[in-house]
Design a protein around this motif. Structure first.
Motif, PDB file in Angstrom:
ATOM      1  N   MET A 163       0.828  -1.199   0.000  1.00  0.00           N
ATOM      2  CA  MET A 163       0.000   0.000   0.000  1.00  0.00           C
ATOM      3  C   MET A 163       0.869   1.258   0.000  1.00  0.00           C
ATOM      4  N   LEU A 306      -4.653   5.823  -1.691  1.00  0.00           N
ATOM      5  CA  LEU A 306      -4.842   4.823  -0.635  1.00  0.00           C
ATOM      6  C   LEU A 306      -6.249   4.249  -0.680  1.00  0.00           C
ATOM      7  N   TYR A 310      -7.136   0.348  -1.573  1.00  0.00           N
ATOM      8  CA  TYR A 310      -7.842  -0.456  -0.569  1.00  0.00           C
ATOM      9  C   TYR A 310      -9.157  -0.995  -1.123  1.00  0.00           C
ATOM     10  N   ILE A 327      -6.941  -6.744   3.616  1.00  0.00           N
ATOM     11  CA  ILE A 327      -7.097  -5.328   3.258  1.00  0.00           C
ATOM     12  C   ILE A 327      -8.548  -4.917   3.520  1.00  0.00           C
TER      13      ILE A 327
END
Length: 368
Positions: A163, A306, A310, A327
């Motif tokens: 990430m 992000l 995700y 996740i």
């Protein structure tokens, strides 16, 4: 006592809460439906999360900008401490226990806001020229991206490490890097991919093997059944059998999207994706208004990336298009660490956007 200037109302970004709050409310309704115990814990997480948002929103970040490198390095020390005195859970050493109070913290989660702020700080200090960053500048910034990546990868926590890696280089792509550098990196990754695979942990290789096999893993099969059971408009609580009878694993966390579709159908799942999509597009669109304000542009771009990463990985995972990894869906999956982290990030964003015309934060006055 905290006194707020009314001019804050004219600069506050109302689109963010308009898109985020429905996600939070829908999440809570599902978690409350699934478990009273988890619901009670989620209330505590919500209170802490909104408190964290308020703290970072009122914090004079521009005045304290000089502290950002120190905060980054403190988090690096915490990540190093995980290897020395970390607590193991489920085969991974990712937590540090606070003495005497029986409380643990996860430095990799705390690292996310520090990582975003450090990137913003560096890029503001050394903005790119018209052709983008050259190789020397690229390597310098890469050091601050790769250091936490390596430390988190060793825990092992491949998901969080990737990430940060993708977000860091995604921000550089948006800000501007000489295209010859990207071409060289793509070739290098292609050449080194077999070596990278061989250095993965056994459980990580198994996840990849399960992903490419003809028959999905048990978790993914149950998730797909739950999604199919939801149909167009979803099922009632009693008819949502995959969730009710615990066939769907981790229904309130990693596989909460499948739970959502079983309860609210294709319409509910599509609506949730649209909320995330609008939020990501809104954040990225702010770059056009910010022009050369690199500090805010980096923060906005990083948070948008992000969320995109995700959401994409979590949803693809539930339908069998990505390996099963831990996740969560931002603001949606049950759990305190992720929720509080994203509330901190959005507190930082709102602070930077609301006070961008007032570098001293004089809109906020604190009287004791």
């Amino acid at each position: 006592m905290i006194l707020l200037d009314k001019r804050i109302l004219t600069h506050f970004d109302y689109v963010q809460p308009a898109l985020i709050l429905p996600i939070i409310f829908l999440s809570y309704s599902l978690i409350n439906e699934a478990s009273d115990m988890l619901s009670a814990k989620m209330v505590a997480y919500l209170i802490i999360g909104f408190g964290a948002f308020l703290l970072f929103f009122l914090l004079p970040i521009r005045k304290l900008e000089w502290l950002i490198p120190s905060v980054y390095w403190i988090n690096i020390i915490l990540l190093l401490s995980v290897e020395l005195v970390g607590v193991s859970k489920l085969g991974a050493q990712r937590w540090i226990e606070i003495p005497f109070i029986n409380f643990t913290i996860q430095p990799s989660e705390i690292m996310k806001p520090a990582f975003v702020l450090m990137l913003a700080y560096i890029i503001k200090k050394t903005p790119p020229d018209d052709e983008g960053y050259n190789l020397k500048q690229f390597i310098k910034i890469s050091f601050y991206i790769l250091l936490p990546f390596v430390l988190i990868l060793k825990e092992p926590d491949l998901g969080t490490a990737l990430m940060l890696l993708i977000t860091g280089y995604g921000v550089l792509f948006i800000i501007g890097v000489n295209r010859k550098i990207w071409i060289s990196i793509a070739l290098l990754i292609g050449i080194c991919s077999p070596i990278l695979y061989e250095n993965l942990h056994d459980y990580q290789k198994k996840r990849i093997a399960d992903f490419i096999s003809e028959k999905p893993s048990y978790q993914v099969r149950q998730s797909i059944i739950a999604i199919g059971n939801g149909g167009i408009t979803g099922k009632s609580v009693d008819e949502a059998t995959q969730t009710k009878f615990k066939f769907l694993p981790i229904a309130t966390s990693d596989f909460i999207f499948a739970y959502t579709v079983e309860r609210y159908g294709f319409i509910g799942g599509a609506g949730l994706i649209m909320l995330y999509g609008f939020l990501i597009v809104h954040l990225l669109s702010l770059n056009y208004k910010l022009k050369d304000e690199y500090f805010i542009k980096v923060a906005v771009s990083a948070v948008a990336l992000l969320i995109f990463i995700y959401v994409s990985i979590n949803i693809f995972m539930t339908i069998g298009f990505a390996p099963v990894v831990g996740i969560p869906l931002p603001f949606y999956s049950y759990g305190g660490s992720s929720f509080i982290t994203f509330m901190c990030l959005f507190g930082i964003l709102q602070n930077l956007l609301t006070f961008r015309f007032d570098k001293t934060n004089r809109f906020v006055k604190i009287n004791f």
